[in-house]
Enzyme design. Structure first.
Site, PDB file in Angstrom:
ATOM      1  CB  CYS A 186       5.732   2.258   7.236  1.00  0.00           C
ATOM      2  SG  CYS A 186       5.243   3.732   6.337  1.00  0.00           S
ATOM      3  CG  LEU A 187       6.768   0.831   1.143  1.00  0.00           C
ATOM      4  CD1 LEU A 187       5.981   1.089  -0.137  1.00  0.00           C
ATOM      5  CD2 LEU A 187       7.935  -0.113   0.853  1.00  0.00           C
TER       6      LEU A 187
ATOM      7  CD  GLN B 256       3.530   5.830   2.353  1.00  0.00           C
ATOM      8  OE1 GLN B 256       2.511   5.332   1.899  1.00  0.00           O
ATOM      9  NE2 GLN B 256       4.513   5.102   2.857  1.00  0.00           N
TER      10      GLN B 256
ATOM     11  CG  HIS C 252      -0.069   1.399   7.145  1.00  0.00           C
ATOM     12  ND1 HIS C 252       0.903   0.985   8.025  1.00  0.00           N
ATOM     13  CD2 HIS C 252       0.562   2.215   6.273  1.00  0.00           C
ATOM     14  CE1 HIS C 252       2.064   1.534   7.695  1.00  0.00           C
ATOM     15  NE2 HIS C 252       1.884   2.284   6.625  1.00  0.00           N
ATOM     16  CD  GLU C 253      -0.995   2.592   2.682  1.00  0.00           C
ATOM     17  OE1 GLU C 253      -0.549   3.751   2.561  1.00  0.00           O
ATOM     18  OE2 GLU C 253      -0.254   1.619   2.926  1.00  0.00           O
TER      19      GLU C 253
ATOM     20  CG  HIS D  29       0.671   6.764   5.361  1.00  0.00           C
ATOM     21  ND1 HIS D  29       1.822   7.306   5.904  1.00  0.00           N
ATOM     22  CD2 HIS D  29       0.964   5.462   5.102  1.00  0.00           C
ATOM     23  CE1 HIS D  29       2.762   6.359   5.981  1.00  0.00           C
ATOM     24  NE2 HIS D  29       2.267   5.230   5.511  1.00  0.00           N
TER      25      HIS D  29
ATOM     26  N   GLY E  69       0.825  -1.200   0.000  1.00  0.00           N
ATOM     27  CA  GLY E  69       0.000   0.000   0.000  1.00  0.00           C
ATOM     28  C   GLY E  69       0.858   1.248   0.000  1.00  0.00           C
TER      29      GLY E  69
END
Ligand code: ZN
Length: 166
Positions: free
Chosen positions: A89-90, A51, A131-132, A135, A46
């Site tokens: 997380c990226l 991001q 999670h997204e 963000h 995701g």
């Protein structure tokens, strides 16, 4: 389609609230494609627009063996239960942690055609949506930990903690 650099903690864009998309126009679709391509390149599940430094409420999700999904203005409308899951997380490379997430969620958002989509999700999809959407609100999974000491370094020698690089 360009692959965009993924911003890393503590970049300010990760702490800002993304703005609602008023109209899904060409720029929204380009953003959606960039998110999908960047996510695919990074091998995550995701990615939220914050991001890549764009403060608009758009997320991309790529579950294993599935077509990529894009949701515009996604919202969680219902949460049920609690479970502890491994999460990374990226934008926080090199670490993961155990985070408490809902067992079941209901969410809604728009697809690329501006059509309202309602979802009932469990498992990885529910986790990624939580999670997204966090963000988009400037929240990182780190915020759900009692302390950053709860972060676990990824082992480079073992299997990558993939599927949680969101
Ligand atoms: Zn993330």
């Amino acid at each position: 389609m360009p692959i965009r650099p993924i911003l890393e903690y503590p970049h300010i864009a990760l702490r800002q609230k993304a703005k609602k998309v008023r109209k899904i126009d060409r720029s929204t679709l380009v953003l959606a494609d960039d998110l999908i391509d960047t996510l695919y390149d990074a091998g995550g599940v995701g990615l939220a627009a914050n991001q890549i430094g764009v403060l608009r409420r758009v997320i991309a999700i790529q579950l294993p063996e599935e077509e990529p999904r894009v949701y515009v203005n996604p919202e969680i409308t219902y949460r049920e239960g609690e479970r502890d899951v491994e999460e990374g997380c990226l934008s926080v490379p090199g670490y993961h942690a155990i985070v408490t997430r809902a067992i079941l969620i209901k969410a809604k958002g728009l697809d690329r055609q501006s059509k309202l989509v309602r979802l009932r999700a469990e498992g990885l999809l529910a986790q990624v949506l939580e999670h997204e959407i966090d963000h988009l609100n400037g929240i990182l999974y780190l915020d759900h930990l009692e302390s950053h000491q709860d972060l676990i370094p990824n082992q480079t020698s073992s299997v990558e903690v993939e599927g949680i690089g969101v």
